[in-house]
Write a protein that holds these residues in place. Structure first.
Motif, PDB file in Angstrom:
ATOM      1  N   SER A 113       0.809  -1.211   0.000  1.00  0.00           N
ATOM      2  CA  SER A 113       0.000   0.000   0.000  1.00  0.00           C
ATOM      3  C   SER A 113       0.848   1.269   0.000  1.00  0.00           C
ATOM      4  O   SER A 113       0.587   2.202  -0.760  1.00  0.00           O
ATOM      5  CB  SER A 113      -0.913  -0.019   1.225  1.00  0.00           C
ATOM      6  OG  SER A 113      -1.636   1.175   1.326  1.00  0.00           O
ATOM      7  N   ALA A 114       1.856   1.324   0.841  1.00  0.00           N
ATOM      8  CA  ALA A 114       2.671   2.540   0.950  1.00  0.00           C
ATOM      9  C   ALA A 114       3.366   2.854  -0.372  1.00  0.00           C
ATOM     10  O   ALA A 114       3.376   4.006  -0.817  1.00  0.00           O
ATOM     11  CB  ALA A 114       3.692   2.402   2.069  1.00  0.00           C
ATOM     12  N   ILE A 115       3.932   1.843  -1.009  1.00  0.00           N
ATOM     13  CA  ILE A 115       4.617   2.083  -2.289  1.00  0.00           C
ATOM     14  C   ILE A 115       3.602   2.432  -3.371  1.00  0.00           C
ATOM     15  O   ILE A 115       3.866   3.291  -4.225  1.00  0.00           O
ATOM     16  CB  ILE A 115       5.523   0.903  -2.698  1.00  0.00           C
ATOM     17  CG1 ILE A 115       6.438   1.301  -3.853  1.00  0.00           C
ATOM     18  CG2 ILE A 115       4.764  -0.299  -3.111  1.00  0.00           C
ATOM     19  CD1 ILE A 115       7.732   1.829  -3.408  1.00  0.00           C
ATOM     20  N   ALA A 116       2.425   1.808  -3.351  1.00  0.00           N
ATOM     21  CA  ALA A 116       1.387   2.128  -4.341  1.00  0.00           C
ATOM     22  C   ALA A 116       0.991   3.597  -4.243  1.00  0.00           C
ATOM     23  O   ALA A 116       0.883   4.289  -5.260  1.00  0.00           O
ATOM     24  CB  ALA A 116       0.164   1.234  -4.145  1.00  0.00           C
ATOM     25  N   LYS A 121       1.323   9.282  -6.206  1.00  0.00           N
ATOM     26  CA  LYS A 121       1.728  10.681  -5.989  1.00  0.00           C
ATOM     27  C   LYS A 121       2.717  11.138  -7.047  1.00  0.00           C
ATOM     28  O   LYS A 121       2.570  12.219  -7.630  1.00  0.00           O
ATOM     29  CB  LYS A 121       2.379  10.842  -4.608  1.00  0.00           C
ATOM     30  CG  LYS A 121       1.441  10.959  -3.470  1.00  0.00           C
ATOM     31  CD  LYS A 121       2.235  11.258  -2.202  1.00  0.00           C
ATOM     32  CE  LYS A 121       1.574  10.629  -1.016  1.00  0.00           C
ATOM     33  NZ  LYS A 121       2.373  10.736   0.210  1.00  0.00           N
ATOM     34  N   VAL A 122       3.739  10.327  -7.280  1.00  0.00           N
ATOM     35  CA  VAL A 122       4.766  10.695  -8.259  1.00  0.00           C
ATOM     36  C   VAL A 122       4.162  10.793  -9.651  1.00  0.00           C
ATOM     37  O   VAL A 122       4.396  11.768 -10.379  1.00  0.00           O
ATOM     38  CB  VAL A 122       5.942   9.688  -8.222  1.00  0.00           C
ATOM     39  CG1 VAL A 122       6.873   9.881  -9.408  1.00  0.00           C
ATOM     40  CG2 VAL A 122       6.708   9.820  -6.905  1.00  0.00           C
ATOM     41  N   TRP A 123       3.377   9.806 -10.038  1.00  0.00           N
ATOM     42  CA  TRP A 123       2.790   9.789 -11.383  1.00  0.00           C
ATOM     43  C   TRP A 123       1.852  10.975 -11.593  1.00  0.00           C
ATOM     44  O   TRP A 123       1.829  11.594 -12.660  1.00  0.00           O
ATOM     45  CB  TRP A 123       2.078   8.461 -11.615  1.00  0.00           C
ATOM     46  CG  TRP A 123       1.598   8.239 -13.007  1.00  0.00           C
ATOM     47  CD1 TRP A 123       2.341   7.885 -14.102  1.00  0.00           C
ATOM     48  CD2 TRP A 123       0.254   8.348 -13.475  1.00  0.00           C
ATOM     49  NE1 TRP A 123       1.537   7.760 -15.214  1.00  0.00           N
ATOM     50  CE2 TRP A 123       0.252   8.041 -14.851  1.00  0.00           C
ATOM     51  CE3 TRP A 123      -0.949   8.662 -12.857  1.00  0.00           C
ATOM     52  CZ2 TRP A 123      -0.903   8.040 -15.618  1.00  0.00           C
ATOM     53  CZ3 TRP A 123      -2.112   8.670 -13.623  1.00  0.00           C
ATOM     54  CH2 TRP A 123      -2.073   8.355 -14.984  1.00  0.00           C
ATOM     55  N   MET A 124       1.087  11.319 -10.578  1.00  0.00           N
ATOM     56  CA  MET A 124       0.130  12.418 -10.697  1.00  0.00           C
ATOM     57  C   MET A 124       0.809  13.787 -10.722  1.00  0.00           C
ATOM     58  O   MET A 124       0.255  14.740 -11.257  1.00  0.00           O
ATOM     59  CB  MET A 124      -0.888  12.377  -9.544  1.00  0.00           C
ATOM     60  CG  MET A 124      -1.894  11.245  -9.653  1.00  0.00           C
ATOM     61  SD  MET A 124      -2.960  11.346 -11.115  1.00  0.00           S
ATOM     62  CE  MET A 124      -3.771  12.913 -10.889  1.00  0.00           C
ATOM     63  N   THR A 125       1.989  13.906 -10.143  1.00  0.00           N
ATOM     64  CA  THR A 125       2.638  15.217 -10.025  1.00  0.00           C
ATOM     65  C   THR A 125       3.812  15.405 -10.981  1.00  0.00           C
ATOM     66  O   THR A 125       4.447  16.453 -10.967  1.00  0.00           O
ATOM     67  CB  THR A 125       3.119  15.457  -8.583  1.00  0.00           C
ATOM     68  OG1 THR A 125       4.040  14.428  -8.208  1.00  0.00           O
ATOM     69  CG2 THR A 125       1.945  15.473  -7.605  1.00  0.00           C
ATOM     70  N   THR A 126       4.094  14.409 -11.797  1.00  0.00           N
ATOM     71  CA  THR A 126       5.207  14.506 -12.741  1.00  0.00           C
ATOM     72  C   THR A 126       4.676  14.923 -14.108  1.00  0.00           C
ATOM     73  O   THR A 126       3.712  14.355 -14.601  1.00  0.00           O
ATOM     74  CB  THR A 126       5.960  13.163 -12.849  1.00  0.00           C
ATOM     75  OG1 THR A 126       6.451  12.811 -11.546  1.00  0.00           O
ATOM     76  CG2 THR A 126       7.120  13.256 -13.815  1.00  0.00           C
TER      77      THR A 126
END
Length: 161
Positions: A113-116, A121-126
């Motif tokens: 869950s934590a890595i997902a 977060k990274v995918w949405m903000t990159t």
């Protein structure tokens, strides 16, 4: 942004956690199912969610199944969808920077869950790099899609959910 969410039973729990995160980040979500952890067929949920992305009814999609590949296989058959499978934040950043992907597929049986949530977060903000080199590469892929995928506006309505 408006984000389509979809899963099978294996991705149901992560989907809920991802929805909560997306709401915290200020995004709207549309849940295409599965509605529970009861066995569910992935195409019943990913296909309509991918159609929403392809039609431009939503900005992006995040789909979760056991491994992520089933969702990507279904989604990438829809014109206008560029789906990627990511299992770590580094790949999520590259998937946005290099390919301008609009669908993220995750494996609920592969990552925790934590890595997902970090991947999301990274995918949405990159952002997409958008430099000439990457635009040229993405355009080559989109040209392949134009040659081999039927545009959604040319599919008879009785064949589209």
């Amino acid at each position: 942004m408006r984000i389509a969410l979809a899963s099978d039973h294996a991705g149901f729990t992560f989907k809920g956690e991802i929805a909560a995160l997306l709401h915290e980040l200020g995004h709207e979500t549309i849940d295409f199912g599965a509605p529970s952890t009861e066995p569910a067929d992935l195409p019943d949920h990913v296909y309509p969610a991918a159609l929403a992305v392809g039609r431009g009814e939503v900005d992006r999609g995040i789909f979760v199944d056991g491994v992520g590949y089933g969702s990507a296989l279904i989604a990438n058959r829809i014109a206008g969808v560029d789906a990627v499978v990511c299992q770590d934040p580094f790949c999520a950043a590259l998937a946005r920077q290099h390919t301008d992907s609009n669908v993220l597929c995750l494996g609920g049986k592969i990552i925790g869950s934590a890595i997902a949530l970090e991947i999301v977060k990274v995918w949405m903000t990159t952002d997409f790099f958008g430099t000439e080199k990457y635009v040229k590469r993405v355009e080559k892929v989109r040209e392949i899609s134009r040659r081999h995928l039927v545009p959604l506006d040319q599919v008879p309505l009785d064949q589209v959910q």
